[in-house]
Design a protein around this motif. Structure first.
Motif, mmCIF file in Angstrom:
data_model
loop_
_atom_site.group_PDB
_atom_site.id
_atom_site.type_symbol
_atom_site.label_atom_id
_atom_site.label_comp_id
_atom_site.label_asym_id
_atom_site.label_seq_id
_atom_site.Cartn_x
_atom_site.Cartn_y
_atom_site.Cartn_z
ATOM 1 N N LEU A 89 4.456 -38.395 11.657
ATOM 2 C CA LEU A 89 4.646 -37.880 13.005
ATOM 3 C C LEU A 89 4.987 -39.019 13.968
ATOM 4 O O LEU A 89 5.882 -38.883 14.823
ATOM 5 C CB LEU A 89 3.388 -37.144 13.480
ATOM 6 C CG LEU A 89 3.448 -36.546 14.889
ATOM 7 C CD1 LEU A 89 4.583 -35.539 14.998
ATOM 8 C CD2 LEU A 89 2.120 -35.884 15.246
ATOM 9 N N GLN A 90 4.292 -40.153 13.827
ATOM 10 C CA GLN A 90 4.613 -41.303 14.667
ATOM 11 C C GLN A 90 6.035 -41.797 14.397
ATOM 12 O O GLN A 90 6.766 -42.172 15.331
ATOM 13 C CB GLN A 90 3.625 -42.442 14.410
ATOM 14 C CG GLN A 90 2.237 -42.211 14.962
ATOM 15 C CD GLN A 90 1.396 -43.464 14.896
ATOM 16 O OE1 GLN A 90 1.606 -44.419 15.637
ATOM 17 N NE2 GLN A 90 0.434 -43.481 13.979
ATOM 18 N N MET A 91 6.453 -41.787 13.139
ATOM 19 C CA MET A 91 7.814 -42.211 12.822
ATOM 20 C C MET A 91 8.826 -41.255 13.455
ATOM 21 O O MET A 91 9.857 -41.699 13.988
ATOM 22 C CB MET A 91 8.000 -42.293 11.310
ATOM 23 C CG MET A 91 9.399 -42.700 10.893
ATOM 24 S SD MET A 91 9.541 -43.138 9.139
ATOM 25 C CE MET A 91 8.963 -44.836 9.177
ATOM 26 N N LEU A 92 8.541 -39.959 13.386
ATOM 27 C CA LEU A 92 9.438 -38.984 13.991
ATOM 28 C C LEU A 92 9.597 -39.251 15.487
ATOM 29 O O LEU A 92 10.705 -39.143 16.033
ATOM 30 C CB LEU A 92 8.902 -37.579 13.750
ATOM 31 C CG LEU A 92 9.715 -36.414 14.330
ATOM 32 C CD1 LEU A 92 11.110 -36.393 13.730
ATOM 33 C CD2 LEU A 92 9.002 -35.088 14.083
ATOM 34 N N ARG A 93 8.504 -39.615 16.149
ATOM 35 C CA ARG A 93 8.569 -39.901 17.586
ATOM 36 C C ARG A 93 9.422 -41.127 17.894
ATOM 37 O O ARG A 93 9.902 -41.287 19.025
ATOM 38 C CB ARG A 93 7.154 -40.100 18.131
ATOM 39 C CG ARG A 93 6.320 -38.816 18.190
ATOM 40 C CD ARG A 93 4.874 -39.119 18.510
ATOM 41 N NE ARG A 93 4.077 -37.895 18.603
ATOM 42 C CZ ARG A 93 2.751 -37.866 18.568
ATOM 43 N NH1 ARG A 93 2.062 -39.005 18.443
ATOM 44 N NH2 ARG A 93 2.108 -36.721 18.651
ATOM 45 N N ASN A 94 9.595 -41.991 16.905
ATOM 46 C CA ASN A 94 10.408 -43.192 17.113
ATOM 47 C C ASN A 94 11.878 -42.980 16.772
ATOM 48 O O ASN A 94 12.676 -43.900 16.908
ATOM 49 C CB ASN A 94 9.847 -44.348 16.287
ATOM 50 C CG ASN A 94 8.665 -45.017 16.957
ATOM 51 O OD1 ASN A 94 8.820 -45.793 17.893
ATOM 52 N ND2 ASN A 94 7.467 -44.705 16.483
ATOM 53 N N CYS A 95 12.228 -41.769 16.334
ATOM 54 C CA CYS A 95 13.623 -41.477 15.974
ATOM 55 C C CYS A 95 14.410 -41.023 17.201
ATOM 56 O O CYS A 95 15.051 -39.973 17.198
ATOM 57 C CB CYS A 95 13.683 -40.418 14.876
ATOM 58 S SG CYS A 95 13.056 -40.985 13.284
ATOM 59 N N THR A 96 14.342 -41.812 18.266
ATOM 60 C CA THR A 96 15.108 -41.526 19.483
ATOM 61 C C THR A 96 16.061 -42.682 19.742
ATOM 62 O O THR A 96 15.845 -43.810 19.285
ATOM 63 C CB THR A 96 14.178 -41.356 20.694
ATOM 64 O OG1 THR A 96 13.538 -42.609 20.980
ATOM 65 C CG2 THR A 96 13.116 -40.299 20.435
ATOM 66 N N THR A 97 17.085 -42.406 20.505
ATOM 67 C CA THR A 97 18.072 -43.446 20.807
ATOM 68 C C THR A 97 17.440 -44.600 21.574
ATOM 69 O O THR A 97 17.692 -45.780 21.281
ATOM 70 C CB THR A 97 19.233 -42.855 21.616
ATOM 71 O OG1 THR A 97 19.870 -41.836 20.840
ATOM 72 C CG2 THR A 97 20.244 -43.924 21.971
ATOM 73 N N ALA A 98 16.593 -44.298 22.546
ATOM 74 C CA ALA A 98 15.986 -45.345 23.362
ATOM 75 C C ALA A 98 15.102 -46.270 22.523
ATOM 76 O O ALA A 98 15.176 -47.497 22.648
ATOM 77 C CB ALA A 98 15.175 -44.730 24.500
ATOM 78 N N ARG A 99 14.273 -45.682 21.657
ATOM 79 C CA ARG A 99 13.376 -46.514 20.842
ATOM 80 C C ARG A 99 14.148 -47.270 19.765
ATOM 81 O O ARG A 99 13.800 -48.395 19.420
ATOM 82 C CB ARG A 99 12.277 -45.645 20.233
ATOM 83 C CG ARG A 99 11.338 -45.081 21.292
ATOM 84 C CD ARG A 99 10.109 -44.423 20.699
ATOM 85 N NE ARG A 99 9.239 -43.887 21.743
ATOM 86 C CZ ARG A 99 8.039 -43.392 21.537
ATOM 87 N NH1 ARG A 99 7.536 -43.359 20.308
ATOM 88 N NH2 ARG A 99 7.319 -42.924 22.531
ATOM 89 N N PHE A 100 15.200 -46.650 19.236
ATOM 90 C CA PHE A 100 16.029 -47.346 18.262
ATOM 91 C C PHE A 100 16.681 -48.564 18.895
ATOM 92 O O PHE A 100 16.685 -49.661 18.309
ATOM 93 C CB PHE A 100 17.094 -46.398 17.718
ATOM 94 C CG PHE A 100 18.029 -47.039 16.725
ATOM 95 C CD1 PHE A 100 17.667 -47.183 15.393
ATOM 96 C CD2 PHE A 100 19.269 -47.516 17.130
ATOM 97 C CE1 PHE A 100 18.525 -47.786 14.484
ATOM 98 C CE2 PHE A 100 20.134 -48.117 16.230
ATOM 99 C CZ PHE A 100 19.758 -48.253 14.900
ATOM 100 N N GLU A 101 17.238 -48.419 20.086
ATOM 101 C CA GLU A 101 17.907 -49.545 20.751
ATOM 102 C C GLU A 101 16.907 -50.640 21.129
ATOM 103 O O GLU A 101 17.232 -51.829 21.047
ATOM 104 C CB GLU A 101 18.655 -49.041 21.979
ATOM 105 C CG GLU A 101 19.865 -48.182 21.617
ATOM 106 C CD GLU A 101 20.595 -47.643 22.834
ATOM 107 O OE1 GLU A 101 20.050 -47.772 23.962
ATOM 108 O OE2 GLU A 101 21.691 -47.085 22.661
ATOM 109 N N ALA A 102 15.685 -50.248 21.517
ATOM 110 C CA ALA A 102 14.659 -51.248 21.817
ATOM 111 C C ALA A 102 14.275 -52.023 20.560
ATOM 112 O O ALA A 102 14.115 -53.248 20.587
ATOM 113 C CB ALA A 102 13.435 -50.572 22.425
ATOM 114 N N GLY A 103 14.126 -51.315 19.448
ATOM 115 C CA GLY A 103 13.818 -51.982 18.184
ATOM 116 C C GLY A 103 14.948 -52.861 17.712
ATOM 117 O O GLY A 103 14.714 -53.943 17.149
#
Length: 415
Positions: A89-103
């Protein structure tokens, strides 16, 4: 200062190497031989161009759609474990464009000096097989090609001397003979490298021994609580103490931490691979088959094919031949022909340590500041080994200055 490093993979060995350079008295402990786990079973790529988080927009829905395919390159094994479900569930929450670009920014920063650090290691006598050929990525989907091209533009702004180009039509046919005409195109990067990961762990082990690092191999380590909040390292019937303990045990890190009642947000991602014989009409340069998620690495004595990402509960190292064979079955979608194999190939597997946001954990445990964690590198363990080892050495003496330490902290997830 006395430091114990638990784990003799690429991350643990790099940590031991830099800690010894910083003047620490270092002991490395591992239940197996150096590089025996995922550090020896991977594509062998040093790839600033692919230093991106695994959680990406659309990644989890695709994995769920492929769940029933026994040979899919990306899959999630079902489980009712609350801890496993919470991780996913936490991984799913990180599957956004904003979090991907931050990572992406964090990993780009961590990657920017890795090539120079590998060169420095080689100049210091760390011996390993390395290749500087450009990496060619092949795409059956134009949208996937365009998406990665945009990521490469971002990488180019973060990493010095990194270059890339688009391959289409005759350029693609010239660079990669034998590709199917239906391909959408390719991307070629300059500034990536490939190496034999087994030679890297062997070279680091030899250099560490040369510099005075002690190795205790074939013996399992456990952390145990001691007086005043300190910890000891239990090896058999012996309890070892140290000023700092570095836990770089990959997917097995939580097993080490269990003895002091600690854990981190970590899951295993299973990968598969084959080592195929060299053939005159075989691949000559590293390639990535984007939609199939397959890496092809020509080395001095073999051609390594690696890929798949399977999320599952625990540290299951059983080999699914159907899953592994999916790597070989993906080749016809990209090539008109592939060299025939004289004998059936035998697959291997490796467990990659995964975090919910796709970034490694590099830093102290919140309640045990003398215990430093170095894991969670997913498919970038070899690629990020030198900068991680150097950062661990800096953290051990309190001199780390990276602006991304909070993004790498062990306590950034709620367990």
């Amino acid at each position: 200062m006395k430091t114990i490093v638990i784990g003799a993979g690429a991350i643990g060995l790099s940590s031991a190497y830099y800690l010894r350079k910083a003047g620490h008295e270092v002991t490395v402990i591992d239940a197996g031989q150096p590089g025996a786990k995922a550090s020896g079973h991977n594509a062998g790529w040093v790839v600033p161009s692919m230093s991106t988080p695994v959680p990406a927009p659309g990644m989890m829905p695709q994995a769920l759609r492929w769940m029933l395919r026994k040979d899919s390159p990306l899959y999630v094994s079902p489980s009712i474990s609350p801890k496993y479900l919470g991780f996913m569930l936490q991984m799913l929450r990180n599957c956004t464009t904003a979090r991907f670009e931050a990572g992406l920014e964090v990993l780009s920063h961590l990657s920017r000096e890795t090539l120079q650090l590998f060169d420095d290691m080689a100049a210091d006598g760390v011996s390993f097989e390395a290749h500087n050929d450009p990496l060619t990525m092949l795409y059956t989907s134009a949208s996937n090609l365009d998406k990665h091209a945009a990521e490469l533009e971002t990488m180019e702004g973060h990493i010095e001397d990194f270059k890339w180009r688009l391959l289409e039509g005759s350029d693609l046919a010239r660079e990669v003979p034998g590709t199917v005409p239906q391909l959408a195109g390719g991307l070629q990067t300059y500034g990536d490298r490939s190496l034999d990961p087994a030679s890297l762990t062997q070279g680091l082990t030899a250099a560490c021994r040369r510099d005075g690092v002690e190795f205790r191999l074939g013996r399992r380590a456990r952390l145990r609580s001691a007086t005043h909040g300190s910890v000891t390292v239990e090896v058999g019937q012996e309890a070892l103490s140290a000023d700092k303990v570095v836990v770089a045990a990959g997917a097995w890190t939580n097993e080490i931490l269990a003895g002091i009642g600690s854990s981190i947000a970590l899951a295993s991602g299973k990968g598969y691979g084959y080592d195929l014989p060299l053939q005159p009409d075989g691949p000559q340069h590293p390639m990535y088959l984007a939609e199939a998620k397959v890496a092809i690495t020509p080395l001095n004595s073999k051609v390594r094919i690696a890929g798949t990402m399977g999320f599952g509960k625990g540290t299951n190292e059983r080999i699914s031949r159907v899953r592994a064979e999916g790597l070989l079955k993906s080749l016809p979608a990209y090539f008109t022909q592939w060299p025939s194999l004289p004998t059936p190939a035998e697959p291997w597997t490796g467990l990659r340590p995964m975090t919910p946001d796709g970034l490694p954990i590099i830093g102290p445990l919140p309640k045990h500041h003398d215990v430093l964690i170095a894991t969670g590198h997913a498919m970038l363990g070899v690629s990020l080994a030198p900068p991680t080892g150097r950062l661990i050495a800096e953290l051990a003496v309190g001199e780390a200055s990276s602006r991304h330490l909070s993004s790498l902290a062990a306590d950034r997830f709620k367990l």
